[in-house]
Design an enzyme around this catalytic site. Structure first.
Site, short mmCIF file in Angstrom:
data_model
loop_
_atom_site.label_atom_id
_atom_site.label_comp_id
_atom_site.label_asym_id
_atom_site.label_seq_id
_atom_site.Cartn_x
_atom_site.Cartn_y
_atom_site.Cartn_z
N LYS A 1 1.75 -14.19 8.22
CA LYS A 1 0.99 -13.55 9.28
C LYS A 1 0.32 -12.32 8.67
O LYS A 1 0.93 -11.27 8.52
CB LYS A 1 1.89 -13.15 10.44
CG LYS A 1 1.18 -13.08 11.82
CD LYS A 1 0.03 -12.11 11.91
CE LYS A 1 0.51 -10.68 12.06
NZ LYS A 1 -0.65 -9.72 12.23
N GLU B 1 9.31 -2.66 3.68
CA GLU B 1 8.64 -1.65 2.86
C GLU B 1 7.74 -0.89 3.79
O GLU B 1 6.69 -1.38 4.22
CB GLU B 1 7.86 -2.33 1.72
CG GLU B 1 7.54 -1.39 0.57
CD GLU B 1 6.25 -0.63 0.79
OE1 GLU B 1 6.34 0.55 1.23
OE2 GLU B 1 5.18 -1.17 0.53
N CYS C 1 0.71 3.62 0.59
CA CYS C 1 2.03 4.08 1.06
C CYS C 1 2.67 5.05 0.09
O CYS C 1 3.44 5.93 0.50
CB CYS C 1 2.94 2.88 1.31
SG CYS C 1 3.19 1.82 -0.12
N GLU D 1 3.01 10.63 8.57
CA GLU D 1 2.15 9.88 7.67
C GLU D 1 0.73 9.80 8.23
O GLU D 1 0.51 9.26 9.31
CB GLU D 1 2.70 8.47 7.45
CG GLU D 1 1.93 7.69 6.39
CD GLU D 1 2.54 6.33 6.10
OE1 GLU D 1 2.57 5.94 4.92
OE2 GLU D 1 2.99 5.68 7.05
#
Length: 494
Positions: free
Chosen positions: A179, A254, A288, A386
């Site tokens: 997906k 992750e 990231c 973030e």
């Protein structure tokens, strides 16, 4: 005039098909915000079809019983085809994501290497151990594929990251339902075409495009799916873990990061500067592991900040299709609003905001100029949350103890960077920072053999090398064999 692309279907059981509902969604170019094509909008029914096809391919098809040598021929063929299509992959990836084509070319190359690496790794290292107990027992272990695994991939660096998951999953003998992120669907379609050309058995690899709340959630909850590997933001990761609980799936998460980069006053100034700028402004800041928090020793802070300002002003912001572009547009307007909202928040919190410029002819795109948040404080929201864009907070420190404390005072723990020529201090600080990965006197360079993943809110589990092979995509089985007539306890004998 914006380039128009063919509409994209789902890829289920070796065929490209429309969604069960025949619904589609728009795919826009981040550079112009014009619609490029329409994508089939899969839902729970399509996920179920894909999972059943994957189960059939694993249980009754040739994939689950195929010899390793034969399976690796397919894996190597996929790598070859990726290389043949590398320029097309780079171009479409740049169109889809807004990443500069000079960077997407490297990701296409990396995608091929991901498959080759796991071909080598499986053939060389996918074996168990033997444990002999005197002349009575021989105990040994084997590693078996899980079956059907679900992969949910992100929109930043999509081709490289989806091959990073698909390669070990297939190489170890699993079948896959992918997906991909709805914001960058072209990469998954490219891989589906490559895999069809490689003539993998039907059902081994499936792609269901759609949204997380429908397709993604259905994949996570499906009882036949044995594991979910997810890369993305932390809130979604938490939800996936909760939804996986009922079927006791293995999960690999992750997740996000707010990684510190620490520059001591004895560091190689120029190299530290190069790494700092590249680490946040490459990938459009949508990385990231980006060094979004930079801590500079007070003795060199003023000089370092002035150098950062000069570099920021010189970064080439422009059309991602141009070879000299260094910073392109963000993935979509929603993310653009999020990032620019954080920049406005930084001003409210007391930061001095210093930015590069976006040429006027690019105003239609989702461009955020390279941005420095100066005089930032570690407890500000812009230093704790973030942002995931080309925005870097710069802070000052005086002592080693102070900077370690500030570096760790955040919920994330994915990556960290330490710049110093004091080798003892380098090791002390690297070991003291709460992050899954630390680079010392280096930018973010990867070795495919090492574990990739984070601590705290940055995730659970590790990808890469044998960590993917042995710890996630296979299940160890211990087999105990008696090789002698050993005594057995006797029950029920008078």
């Amino acid at each position: 005039m914006e380039e128009r692309l063919e509409n994209i279907q789902l890829f289920i059981n070796g065929e490209f098909v429309d969604a069960t509902t025949n619904e589609t969604f728009e795919n826009k170019n981040p550079f112009s915000n014009e619609v490029m094509n329409h994508i089939a909008k899969g839902d729970a029914a399509d996920i179920n079809k894909a999972v059943l096809a994957a189960k059939e391919a694993f249980t009754n098809g040739p994939w689950g019983q195929m010899k390793v040598k034969e399976r690796m021929k397919y894996i190597e063929r996929i790598a070859d085809l990726i290389e043949e299509e590398s320029e097309t992959i780079a171009r479409l990836e740049s169109l889809d994501s807004g990443l500069p084509i000079s960077q997407t070319r490297k990701m296409a190359t990396r995608g091929a290497e991901n498959f080759r690496f796991y071909s080598r790794m499986v053939q060389a290292r996918l074996h168990g151990d033997a444990y002999q107990v005197d002349n009575e027992f021989m105990n040994y272990t084997v590693y078996q594929p899980l079956g059907v695994v679900g992969l949910i991939t992100p929109w930043n660096a999509p081709f490289m990251l989806l091959t990073w998951k698909v390669a070990p999953a297939l190489a170890t003998g699993n079948t896959v339902v992918l997906k991909p992120a709805e914001l960058s669907p072209l990469s998954a379609n490219i891989l589906a075409n490559v895999i069809q050309k490689a003539e993998l058995p039907k059902g081994v690899f499936n792609v269901v495009h759609g949204f997380g709340e429908t397709a993604g959630e259905a994949l996570v909850k499906h009882p036949i799916v044995k594991a979910i590997s997810f890369t993305g933001e932390t809130t979604t990761g938490k939800r996936i873990i909760k939804n996986s609980a009922d079927s006791l799936k293995k999960t690999s998460m992750e997740l996000g990061g707010k990684s510190p980069l620490i520059v001591f006053d004895d560091a190689n100034f120029q190299q530290a500067l190069d790494a700092t700028v590249w680490g946040i402004f490459s990938f459009n800041g949508e990385r990231c592991t980006a060094n979004s928090r930079v801590f500079v020793h007070q003795a060199i802070k003023e000089q370092f900040v002035e150098a950062l300002k000069e570099r920021v002003q010189n970064i080439i912001v422009g059309d991602p299709k141009e070879n000299d572009t260094e910073l392109g547009p963000l993935i979509d307007t929603g993310h653009f609003r999020k990032v620019t909202g954080y920049i406005e928040l930084a001003k409210e919190e007391g930061c001095d905001v210093f930015q590069g410029t976006v040429p006027k002819e690019y105003q239609a795109g989702n461009f955020v100029p390279p941005t420095l948040l100066l005089n930032a404080k570690n407890n500000m929201r812009v230093c704790q949350e973030e942002i995931f864009g080309p925005v870097m907070a710069v802070m000052e420190f005086k002592t080693e103890e102070e900077v370690v404390r500030m570096a760790n005072d955040v919920e994330y723990g994915l990556a960290g960077y330490v710049w110093t020529n004091d080798i003892k201090r380098a090791h002390r600080v690297a070991q003291a920072i709460d992050s899954g990965m630390i680079w010392v006197n280096s930018q973010n360079v990867r070795d495919l053999r090492i574990p990739f993943g984070g601590m705290k809110a940055s995730g659970i589990g590790r990808e890469g090398g044998h960590f993917a092979m042995f710890e996630f995509y296979t299940e160890p089985k211990a087999i105990h064999v008696a090789i002698g007539d050993h005594p057995i306890p006797k029950f029920g004998i008078k």
